[in-house]
Design a protein around this motif. Structure first.
Motif, PDB file in Angstrom:
ATOM      1  N   VAL A   1     -16.375  -7.462 -35.185  1.00 41.18           N
ATOM      2  CA  VAL A   1     -17.052  -7.153 -33.790  1.00 41.18           C
ATOM      3  C   VAL A   1     -17.437  -8.439 -32.982  1.00 41.18           C
ATOM      4  O   VAL A   1     -17.489  -8.672 -31.993  1.00 41.18           O
ATOM      5  CB  VAL A   1     -18.234  -6.019 -33.917  1.00 41.18           C
ATOM      6  N   VAL A   2     -18.195  -9.321 -33.911  1.00 41.68           N
ATOM      7  CA  VAL A   2     -18.866 -10.659 -33.645  1.00 41.68           C
ATOM      8  C   VAL A   2     -17.732 -11.442 -32.579  1.00 41.68           C
ATOM      9  O   VAL A   2     -18.019 -12.108 -31.752  1.00 41.68           O
ATOM     10  CB  VAL A   2     -19.491 -11.124 -34.651  1.00 41.68           C
ATOM     11  N   PRO A   3     -16.389 -11.761 -33.588  1.00 38.98           N
ATOM     12  CA  PRO A   3     -15.500 -12.679 -32.672  1.00 38.98           C
ATOM     13  C   PRO A   3     -15.139 -12.018 -31.616  1.00 38.98           C
ATOM     14  O   PRO A   3     -14.861 -12.565 -30.430  1.00 38.98           O
ATOM     15  CB  PRO A   3     -14.554 -12.488 -33.737  1.00 38.98           C
ATOM     16  N   VAL A   4     -14.990 -10.557 -31.226  1.00 41.03           N
ATOM     17  CA  VAL A   4     -14.521 -10.090 -29.975  1.00 41.03           C
ATOM     18  C   VAL A   4     -15.580 -10.376 -29.144  1.00 41.03           C
ATOM     19  O   VAL A   4     -15.249 -10.633 -27.720  1.00 41.03           O
ATOM     20  CB  VAL A   4     -14.401  -8.533 -30.228  1.00 41.03           C
ATOM     21  N   VAL A   5     -16.940 -10.142 -29.379  1.00 42.61           N
ATOM     22  CA  VAL A   5     -17.976 -10.472 -28.197  1.00 42.61           C
ATOM     23  C   VAL A   5     -17.871 -12.037 -27.950  1.00 42.61           C
ATOM     24  O   VAL A   5     -18.093 -12.450 -26.694  1.00 42.61           O
ATOM     25  CB  VAL A   5     -19.459 -10.011 -28.971  1.00 42.61           C
ATOM     26  N   VAL A   6     -17.881 -12.784 -28.952  1.00 51.15           N
ATOM     27  CA  VAL A   6     -17.739 -14.348 -28.924  1.00 51.15           C
ATOM     28  C   VAL A   6     -16.662 -14.708 -27.859  1.00 51.15           C
ATOM     29  O   VAL A   6     -16.711 -15.595 -27.089  1.00 51.15           O
ATOM     30  CB  VAL A   6     -17.839 -14.944 -30.021  1.00 51.15           C
ATOM     31  N   LEU A   7     -15.676 -14.029 -28.055  1.00 53.00           N
ATOM     32  CA  LEU A   7     -14.278 -14.424 -27.242  1.00 53.00           C
ATOM     33  C   LEU A   7     -14.599 -14.128 -25.948  1.00 53.00           C
ATOM     34  O   LEU A   7     -14.310 -14.936 -24.850  1.00 53.00           O
ATOM     35  CB  LEU A   7     -13.162 -13.522 -27.706  1.00 53.00           C
ATOM     36  N   VAL A   8     -15.025 -13.053 -25.384  1.00 45.63           N
ATOM     37  CA  VAL A   8     -15.122 -12.689 -23.973  1.00 45.63           C
ATOM     38  C   VAL A   8     -16.335 -13.475 -23.197  1.00 45.63           C
ATOM     39  O   VAL A   8     -16.211 -13.901 -22.241  1.00 45.63           O
ATOM     40  CB  VAL A   8     -15.572 -11.197 -23.879  1.00 45.63           C
ATOM     41  N   VAL A   9     -17.352 -13.738 -24.164  1.00 45.74           N
ATOM     42  CA  VAL A   9     -18.735 -14.505 -23.420  1.00 45.74           C
ATOM     43  C   VAL A   9     -17.930 -15.985 -23.491  1.00 45.74           C
ATOM     44  O   VAL A   9     -18.304 -16.605 -22.457  1.00 45.74           O
ATOM     45  CB  VAL A   9     -19.690 -14.452 -24.628  1.00 45.74           C
ATOM     46  N   ALA A  10     -17.450 -16.508 -24.517  1.00 41.28           N
ATOM     47  CA  ALA A  10     -16.830 -17.999 -24.480  1.00 41.28           C
ATOM     48  C   ALA A  10     -15.938 -17.999 -23.442  1.00 41.28           C
ATOM     49  O   ALA A  10     -15.741 -19.053 -22.713  1.00 41.28           O
ATOM     50  CB  ALA A  10     -16.169 -18.411 -25.855  1.00 41.28           C
ATOM     51  N   LEU A  11     -14.854 -16.906 -23.194  1.00 42.74           N
ATOM     52  CA  LEU A  11     -14.144 -17.154 -21.867  1.00 42.74           C
ATOM     53  C   LEU A  11     -15.061 -17.282 -20.620  1.00 42.74           C
ATOM     54  O   LEU A  11     -14.442 -18.431 -19.827  1.00 42.74           O
ATOM     55  CB  LEU A  11     -13.362 -15.988 -21.570  1.00 42.74           C
ATOM     56  N   VAL A  12     -15.923 -16.430 -20.269  1.00 39.81           N
ATOM     57  CA  VAL A  12     -16.700 -16.724 -19.013  1.00 39.81           C
ATOM     58  C   VAL A  12     -17.496 -17.903 -18.886  1.00 39.81           C
ATOM     59  O   VAL A  12     -17.557 -18.717 -17.948  1.00 39.81           O
ATOM     60  CB  VAL A  12     -17.537 -15.409 -18.937  1.00 39.81           C
ATOM     61  N   VAL A  13     -18.161 -18.413 -20.058  1.00 40.81           N
ATOM     62  CA  VAL A  13     -18.643 -19.632 -20.177  1.00 40.81           C
ATOM     63  C   VAL A  13     -17.629 -20.847 -19.888  1.00 40.81           C
ATOM     64  O   VAL A  13     -18.014 -21.921 -19.179  1.00 40.81           O
ATOM     65  CB  VAL A  13     -19.251 -20.133 -21.514  1.00 40.81           C
ATOM     66  N   HIS A  14     -16.560 -20.766 -20.523  1.00 42.45           N
ATOM     67  CA  HIS A  14     -15.758 -21.836 -20.293  1.00 42.45           C
ATOM     68  C   HIS A  14     -14.913 -22.062 -18.767  1.00 42.45           C
ATOM     69  O   HIS A  14     -14.820 -22.961 -18.212  1.00 42.45           O
ATOM     70  CB  HIS A  14     -14.214 -21.410 -21.147  1.00 42.45           C
ATOM     71  N   LEU A  15     -15.171 -20.835 -18.125  1.00 38.08           N
ATOM     72  CA  LEU A  15     -14.671 -20.963 -16.820  1.00 38.08           C
ATOM     73  C   LEU A  15     -15.662 -21.445 -15.863  1.00 38.08           C
ATOM     74  O   LEU A  15     -15.290 -21.994 -14.710  1.00 38.08           O
ATOM     75  CB  LEU A  15     -14.198 -19.284 -16.358  1.00 38.08           C
ATOM     76  N   ARG A  16     -16.959 -21.293 -16.151  1.00 38.32           N
ATOM     77  CA  ARG A  16     -18.051 -21.839 -15.484  1.00 38.32           C
ATOM     78  C   ARG A  16     -17.975 -21.671 -13.941  1.00 38.32           C
ATOM     79  O   ARG A  16     -17.897 -22.461 -13.286  1.00 38.32           O
ATOM     80  CB  ARG A  16     -18.114 -23.232 -15.645  1.00 38.32           C
TER      81      ARG A  16
END
Length: 500
Positions: free
Chosen positions: A105-120
């Motif tokens: 579960v944690v990697p799935v959450v990190v994936l979506v959050v990291a995507l949005v943070v990456h897009l800035r």
């Protein structure tokens, strides 16, 4: 070395720029309802009898060194080592199961959050585009097919690939190269699809990304060659086809595929690679089988099938337009790469790598490593289309706005479909616990460790509050790919079972 030419300018913001963190928080806020719901469903999902018990049995029986041997078709040493460590050291059964669930579960959450943070995102319009990108990621077949607990192989690799790209395209620090190399090792250790990080590093170095270096590229290529040599040397015999192969409108079992194509399997390998890439871009085929196409040809397709096909076709067309536009801008600027043009080339590299790594058979999950890069490209493409519309006539602005809104709604519905798929898997897993233990006690009577683990896990498998599929109104069920619909097979005249 001469100083690089200035990068071609990126498109202007959709609205006056404000503080980046504010709009990043807004985009995360728009994405959190779906993400939190998905995480809760996954957390409460019972483990399946069919997969989990055997994996836990291996973790309990074998020493860590057993999982390092490369004489297996499916080599995932770090996954099995992590599973074994949890099983031996995490305490009571419920704590161990919680840790294994967290590993997924944690990697799935990190994936979506990291995507949005990456897009800035830096404006309201960009925040909306970032939220759409998050929906594209959650609704993609590559992510959906990697959500079955406890099979966290690619679910771990996907955020690691995205994090590696963020380091490569960010400001270089003394530890950047070591961090990217470590992420690649962990991703490959969980599943060989982690090798897609290699073309990411190659693209970053070729486009002079700030965090890439020649030393990192050489080290990673050397490690990759050593790993592939180890895998080839460890296997005495390689079957041409390890799993069922979908070709056209039917699926062929491994024995038949080896008999028909084993002497010269390369055309089928090319088909499998193309099918995996097409699954990322068009949500068709699935498992190499053109199920939606067949249903449309038979005039039996449901609205959600048209929704999947058309939303993917529209978004991929938009992304292709954006890629060509950015690459043309790069050529005009004397091959000076902007963040957007670099992202376009990264998507192409990851897609090709996913295809190459799925030569033996095609599955949606094998395209999962490309899903975050496809979603990121969706963000840039939507933003570019909106910018062009703002500079055009009012009629074009209204038309583009309506089309982008429709695209966003379609992908949000697909994200909801991913949640419903996870709910269905939870109900299916519980059904296994209600129907299979008695027969398995007979079939596995000579495996006491297996039976001890299965008997201990019955309680988690029959909990009354396990997730259940949502009962939507009839009109909604026709637009959302509800799992009990997508896994139905229809008998046709020749007896073939066609996925619907």
């Amino acid at each position: 070395m001469p100083s690089p030419l200035p990068c071609p300018p990126d498109p202007p913001d959709l609205a006056p720029a404000r503080e980046g963190p504010v709009w990043t928080a807004v985009a995360l806020g728009l994405s959190l309802p779906v993400l939190i719901t998905l995480a809760v469903v996954l957390w409460r999902t019972p483990y399946p009898v069919s997969e989990a018990v055997a994996l836990f049995e291996d973790a309990a029986r074998f020493p860590p060194s057993h999982f390092l041997a490369g004489d297996t078709a499916y080599y995932r040493p770090l996954y099995h080592l992590a599973l074994g460590w949890i099983w031996r050291h995490a305490g009571p059964l419920d704590v161990r199961l919680a840790w294994v669930t967290a590993l997924h579960v944690v990697p799935v959450v990190v994936l979506v959050v990291a995507l949005v943070v990456h897009l800035r995102p830096r404006s309201a319009g960009e925040a909306g585009a970032a939220a759409l990108a998050a929906a594209v990621l959650v609704g993609s077949p590559g992510l959906r097919d990697n959500l079955e607990i406890p099979l966290a192989y690619t679910a771990v690799g996907m955020p690691l690939a995205l994090l590696a790209w963020m380091l490569l395209t960010g400001r270089r620090r003394p530890w950047t190269g070591a961090a990217v190399l470590a992420l690649a090792v962990v991703a490959v250790g969980f599943k060989e699809q982690g090798l897609v990080i290699v073309p990411l590093v190659l693209v970053a170095w070729a486009t002079r990304a700030p965090g890439a270096s020649r030393a990192l590229l050489v080290a990673l290529l050397a490690a990759t060659v050593a790993y592939l040599a180890f895998r080839v040397a460890s296997r005495e015999h390689w079957d041409g086809f390890e799993q069922a192969v979908g070709i056209g409108f039917r699926e062929i079992e491994p024995r038949e595929a080896n008999a028909r194509f084993g002497a010269f399997p390369y055309p089928v390998y090319a088909y499998n690679a193309a099918a995996t890439m097409a699954s990322v871009l068009f949500s068709e085929p699935t498992r190499g089988v053109f199920g939606i196409t067949w249903m449309i040809g038979q005039r039996q397709a449901r609205p959600w099938e048209y929704l999947h096909l058309l939303s993917s076709l529209a978004l991929t067309t938009l992304i292709a337009w954006w890629c060509v536009d950015r690459l043309r801008a790069t050529v005009r600027a004397g091959w000076a790469w902007s963040p957007e043009s670099r992202a376009a080339l990264a998507l192409a590299g990851v897609l090709l790598a996913c295809g190459a790594l799925s030569f033996n058979y095609s599955r949606d999950r094998l395209g999962g490593m490309a899903a975050p890069f496809y979603a990121a490209s969706a963000y840039f493409a939507v933003r570019a289309a909106a910018d062009r519309a703002l500079a055009a006539s009012r009629a074009r602005l209204v038309a583009t706005g309506l089309l982008l809104c429709a695209l966003g709604v379609a992908w949000q519905m697909r994200a909801i479909g991913t949640i419903e798929y996870s709910r269905f898997v939870a109900a299916r897993n519980q059904f296994e616990w209600l129907t299979q233990p008695a027969s398995r006690r007979k079939d596995f009577a000579d495996r006491p460790v297996y039976l001890d683990i299965m008997n201990a896990m019955v309680a988690q498998g029959v909990v009354p509050d396990a997730p259940r599929p949502t009962r939507y109104p009839h009109w909604a069920t026709r637009l959302i790919s509800l799992p009990w619909d997508t896994n139905i097979c229809s008998s046709v005249a020749d007896g073939t079972c066609w996925p619907r």
